[in-house]
Structure formats: C-alpha cells, structure tokens
Write a protein that holds these residues in place. Structure first.
Motif, PDB file in Angstrom:
ATOM      1  N   GLN A 107       0.188  -3.211  16.072  1.00  0.00           N
ATOM      2  CA  GLN A 107       1.490  -3.668  16.567  1.00  0.00           C
ATOM      3  C   GLN A 107       2.619  -2.804  16.010  1.00  0.00           C
ATOM      4  O   GLN A 107       3.566  -2.473  16.725  1.00  0.00           O
ATOM      5  CB  GLN A 107       1.736  -5.127  16.176  1.00  0.00           C
ATOM      6  CG  GLN A 107       0.979  -6.124  16.989  1.00  0.00           C
ATOM      7  CD  GLN A 107       1.319  -6.064  18.458  1.00  0.00           C
ATOM      8  OE1 GLN A 107       0.425  -6.013  19.287  1.00  0.00           O
ATOM      9  NE2 GLN A 107       2.580  -6.070  18.806  1.00  0.00           N
ATOM     10  N   ILE A 108       2.530  -2.453  14.733  1.00  0.00           N
ATOM     11  CA  ILE A 108       3.573  -1.624  14.129  1.00  0.00           C
ATOM     12  C   ILE A 108       3.568  -0.239  14.764  1.00  0.00           C
ATOM     13  O   ILE A 108       4.633   0.337  15.030  1.00  0.00           O
ATOM     14  CB  ILE A 108       3.408  -1.557  12.595  1.00  0.00           C
ATOM     15  CG1 ILE A 108       3.653  -2.951  11.991  1.00  0.00           C
ATOM     16  CG2 ILE A 108       4.358  -0.527  11.990  1.00  0.00           C
ATOM     17  CD1 ILE A 108       3.303  -3.053  10.529  1.00  0.00           C
ATOM     18  N   PHE A 140       6.520   3.758   9.664  1.00  0.00           N
ATOM     19  CA  PHE A 140       5.326   2.918   9.736  1.00  0.00           C
ATOM     20  C   PHE A 140       5.026   2.322   8.365  1.00  0.00           C
ATOM     21  O   PHE A 140       4.788   1.128   8.238  1.00  0.00           O
ATOM     22  CB  PHE A 140       4.125   3.726  10.231  1.00  0.00           C
ATOM     23  CG  PHE A 140       2.895   2.904  10.448  1.00  0.00           C
ATOM     24  CD1 PHE A 140       2.543   2.494  11.718  1.00  0.00           C
ATOM     25  CD2 PHE A 140       2.086   2.518   9.383  1.00  0.00           C
ATOM     26  CE1 PHE A 140       1.406   1.718  11.930  1.00  0.00           C
ATOM     27  CE2 PHE A 140       0.957   1.748   9.570  1.00  0.00           C
ATOM     28  CZ  PHE A 140       0.622   1.350  10.852  1.00  0.00           C
ATOM     29  N   GLU A 141       5.044   3.156   7.337  1.00  0.00           N
ATOM     30  CA  GLU A 141       4.730   2.701   5.990  1.00  0.00           C
ATOM     31  C   GLU A 141       5.692   1.609   5.520  1.00  0.00           C
ATOM     32  O   GLU A 141       5.269   0.617   4.920  1.00  0.00           O
ATOM     33  CB  GLU A 141       4.765   3.880   5.017  1.00  0.00           C
ATOM     34  CG  GLU A 141       4.428   3.482   3.598  1.00  0.00           C
ATOM     35  CD  GLU A 141       4.474   4.659   2.643  1.00  0.00           C
ATOM     36  OE1 GLU A 141       4.511   4.407   1.430  1.00  0.00           O
ATOM     37  OE2 GLU A 141       4.471   5.815   3.096  1.00  0.00           O
ATOM     38  N   LEU A 142       6.977   1.792   5.789  1.00  0.00           N
ATOM     39  CA  LEU A 142       7.966   0.781   5.405  1.00  0.00           C
ATOM     40  C   LEU A 142       7.630  -0.576   6.033  1.00  0.00           C
ATOM     41  O   LEU A 142       7.596  -1.602   5.351  1.00  0.00           O
ATOM     42  CB  LEU A 142       9.368   1.207   5.846  1.00  0.00           C
ATOM     43  CG  LEU A 142      10.046   2.273   5.013  1.00  0.00           C
ATOM     44  CD1 LEU A 142      11.306   2.771   5.710  1.00  0.00           C
ATOM     45  CD2 LEU A 142      10.377   1.752   3.632  1.00  0.00           C
ATOM     46  N   HIS A 143       7.380  -0.566   7.342  1.00  0.00           N
ATOM     47  CA  HIS A 143       7.052  -1.807   8.046  1.00  0.00           C
ATOM     48  C   HIS A 143       5.736  -2.393   7.542  1.00  0.00           C
ATOM     49  O   HIS A 143       5.637  -3.595   7.293  1.00  0.00           O
ATOM     50  CB  HIS A 143       6.957  -1.566   9.558  1.00  0.00           C
ATOM     51  CG  HIS A 143       8.276  -1.490  10.232  1.00  0.00           C
ATOM     52  ND1 HIS A 143       9.002  -0.327  10.306  1.00  0.00           N
ATOM     53  CD2 HIS A 143       9.005  -2.436  10.860  1.00  0.00           C
ATOM     54  CE1 HIS A 143      10.125  -0.564  10.955  1.00  0.00           C
ATOM     55  NE2 HIS A 143      10.154  -1.827  11.306  1.00  0.00           N
ATOM     56  N   TYR A 144       4.724  -1.565   7.413  1.00  0.00           N
ATOM     57  CA  TYR A 144       3.386  -2.047   7.065  1.00  0.00           C
ATOM     58  C   TYR A 144       3.363  -2.672   5.667  1.00  0.00           C
ATOM     59  O   TYR A 144       2.783  -3.743   5.478  1.00  0.00           O
ATOM     60  CB  TYR A 144       2.373  -0.906   7.179  1.00  0.00           C
ATOM     61  CG  TYR A 144       0.937  -1.352   7.083  1.00  0.00           C
ATOM     62  CD1 TYR A 144       0.383  -2.215   8.027  1.00  0.00           C
ATOM     63  CD2 TYR A 144       0.120  -0.905   6.049  1.00  0.00           C
ATOM     64  CE1 TYR A 144      -0.930  -2.617   7.945  1.00  0.00           C
ATOM     65  CE2 TYR A 144      -1.202  -1.303   5.966  1.00  0.00           C
ATOM     66  CZ  TYR A 144      -1.727  -2.161   6.915  1.00  0.00           C
ATOM     67  OH  TYR A 144      -3.043  -2.572   6.828  1.00  0.00           O
ATOM     68  N   VAL A 181       5.772  -4.095   3.936  1.00  0.00           N
ATOM     69  CA  VAL A 181       6.496  -5.362   3.886  1.00  0.00           C
ATOM     70  C   VAL A 181       5.802  -6.437   4.736  1.00  0.00           C
ATOM     71  O   VAL A 181       5.587  -7.565   4.278  1.00  0.00           O
ATOM     72  CB  VAL A 181       7.958  -5.169   4.367  1.00  0.00           C
ATOM     73  CG1 VAL A 181       8.660  -6.499   4.533  1.00  0.00           C
ATOM     74  CG2 VAL A 181       8.715  -4.282   3.383  1.00  0.00           C
ATOM     75  N   LEU A 182       5.417  -6.077   5.950  1.00  0.00           N
ATOM     76  CA  LEU A 182       4.891  -7.080   6.877  1.00  0.00           C
ATOM     77  C   LEU A 182       3.484  -7.550   6.540  1.00  0.00           C
ATOM     78  O   LEU A 182       3.137  -8.697   6.827  1.00  0.00           O
ATOM     79  CB  LEU A 182       4.958  -6.555   8.315  1.00  0.00           C
ATOM     80  CG  LEU A 182       6.382  -6.339   8.836  1.00  0.00           C
ATOM     81  CD1 LEU A 182       6.355  -5.714  10.224  1.00  0.00           C
ATOM     82  CD2 LEU A 182       7.164  -7.639   8.840  1.00  0.00           C
ATOM     83  N   ARG A 183       2.660  -6.718   5.930  1.00  0.00           N
ATOM     84  CA  ARG A 183       1.316  -7.200   5.596  1.00  0.00           C
ATOM     85  C   ARG A 183       1.371  -8.247   4.486  1.00  0.00           C
ATOM     86  O   ARG A 183       0.580  -9.184   4.469  1.00  0.00           O
ATOM     87  CB  ARG A 183       0.340  -6.072   5.294  1.00  0.00           C
ATOM     88  CG  ARG A 183       0.594  -5.323   4.011  1.00  0.00           C
ATOM     89  CD  ARG A 183      -0.209  -4.064   3.922  1.00  0.00           C
ATOM     90  NE  ARG A 183      -1.535  -4.343   3.396  1.00  0.00           N
ATOM     91  CZ  ARG A 183      -2.313  -3.429   2.876  1.00  0.00           C
ATOM     92  NH1 ARG A 183      -1.936  -2.176   2.836  1.00  0.00           N
ATOM     93  NH2 ARG A 183      -3.477  -3.744   2.390  1.00  0.00           N
ATOM     94  N   LYS A 184       2.335  -8.126   3.560  1.00  0.00           N
ATOM     95  CA  LYS A 184       2.515  -9.157   2.535  1.00  0.00           C
ATOM     96  C   LYS A 184       3.004 -10.454   3.168  1.00  0.00           C
ATOM     97  O   LYS A 184       2.537 -11.539   2.821  1.00  0.00           O
ATOM     98  CB  LYS A 184       3.500  -8.684   1.462  1.00  0.00           C
ATOM     99  CG  LYS A 184       2.955  -7.561   0.598  1.00  0.00           C
ATOM    100  CD  LYS A 184       4.003  -7.031  -0.356  1.00  0.00           C
ATOM    101  CE  LYS A 184       3.467  -5.811  -1.105  1.00  0.00           C
ATOM    102  NZ  LYS A 184       4.520  -5.157  -1.880  1.00  0.00           N
TER     103      LYS A 184
END
Length: 182
Positions: free
Chosen positions: A68-69, A106-110, A112-115
């Motif tokens: 999704q990201i 991508f890394e920024l979103h991933y 934060v959002l996986r936590k």
C-alpha cells in the motif's frame, strides 16, 4: 522527484542547518541516517533512476502494508509498477523499485505505519475476544477505571458480530437425542 518529498527534505535540511539546539541536532541525525541508509547525498536526491530497495517485514500484514505504501509513494494502482519482490537470499524481506528520493519517503511511512499497524491489530484482537466472550466467567477487574485503550476496544467490539460456535454443537446434540429416542 515528487515535489511533496522534495519539500519535506528541504525543510529537514533547512532545520539541520539553521535549527536551534536539540531541534538542529535531531534534524541533522535524521537527515544523515536516511541519506546514509540509502547511500544518498543531498545532490543525489534529484536523481530519478530506480533500483531495488529492500525492507524487512515480520508478517503478512506488514508485507501488505508495504504494498500500500509503495502504491502511495509511486502514486499508482498499477501492481506492475510497484510490485513487491522477494528471493531465497532475502527471506522476510520485500523489494520495491524506487528512486533514492522515493526510498526515503517509503522508509519514513513504513517505519511509522508498521508500528501503528501493530498497535491497531492488538486493539482489534482484544475487541474480537470481547465480542466473542472468549474468557472465563467472572474474569476481569470491574473496579478498575476504563482507559482510553479499553474504550477503543469496547467501541470496536460493539461493531463486531459474534461468531456462532455453539449453534453447531446444539444441532449435533439434538440429532443424537433423536437417534436415541427412535
């Protein structure tokens, strides 16, 4: 490079150069970490060449979140553009074809959002337990004041339909009783 991402990186760079005290130090560390992780420099952020970038995942939900990201970062629903790749050498990792700037976004979103996903999945699990009454009779602490997390669980559980388990057992018992009386 995406204009929104460029703006974020420029703000972070400006903060790293002109920030005050801890704000400046934090911005410098964050910028250095992201750039080093992807082998980038500030100048290389404008390059649009894509390469395979690998990310770790722990479970299927994290892999799906990555998909999704990728769709968001690449701004497309076309699975051929943001397909996730894997190979035997990289178990529990997925790869996405990203430019250096896209990789940073991508890394920024991933991260934060996986936590956040893990936290929300735990809330959903607790709500499922409540909705289906999967606990011993008389368990819990009725004297305890409800927390915000408790309220979130109760609210989510109220939207779930309980799963029928006993209906089948009851029908089997009736069938056995009917066979014994016949």
């Amino acid at each position: 490079m995406d204009g929104k991402l460029q703006a974020k990186l420029r703000k972070l760079l400006a903060l790293a150069e002109r920030g005050v005290g801890g704000e400046k130090d934090t911005a410098q560390r964050m910028l250095a970490k992201m750039l080093a992780r992807h082998g980038l420099t500030i100048d290389s952020l404008s390059e649009d060449e894509r390469s395979m970038t690998w990310f770790k995942f722990s479970n299927e939900n994290e892999r799906r979140l990555g998909r999704q990201i990728a769709a968001k970062v690449l701004n497309t629903h076309d699975a051929d553009v943001y397909g996730l790749y894997s190979n035997a050498d990289r178990r529990k990792q997925f790869g996405v074809m990203l430019s250096p700037a896209e990789a940073v976004e991508f890394e920024l979103h991933y991260e934060v959002l996986r936590k956040a996903l893990t936290k929300h999945m735990e809330t959903a699990f607790q709500a499922f337990i409540q909705a289906n009454n999967i606990f011993p009779d008389g368990s819990g602490n009725a004297d305890r004041e409800m927390t915000d997390q408790d309220m979130a669980v109760v609210l989510m559980a109220s939207t779930m339909k309980a799963t029928e388990v006993n209906a089948r057992v009851g029908h089997e018992k009736e069938a056995i009783d009917e066979q014994e009386t016949a």
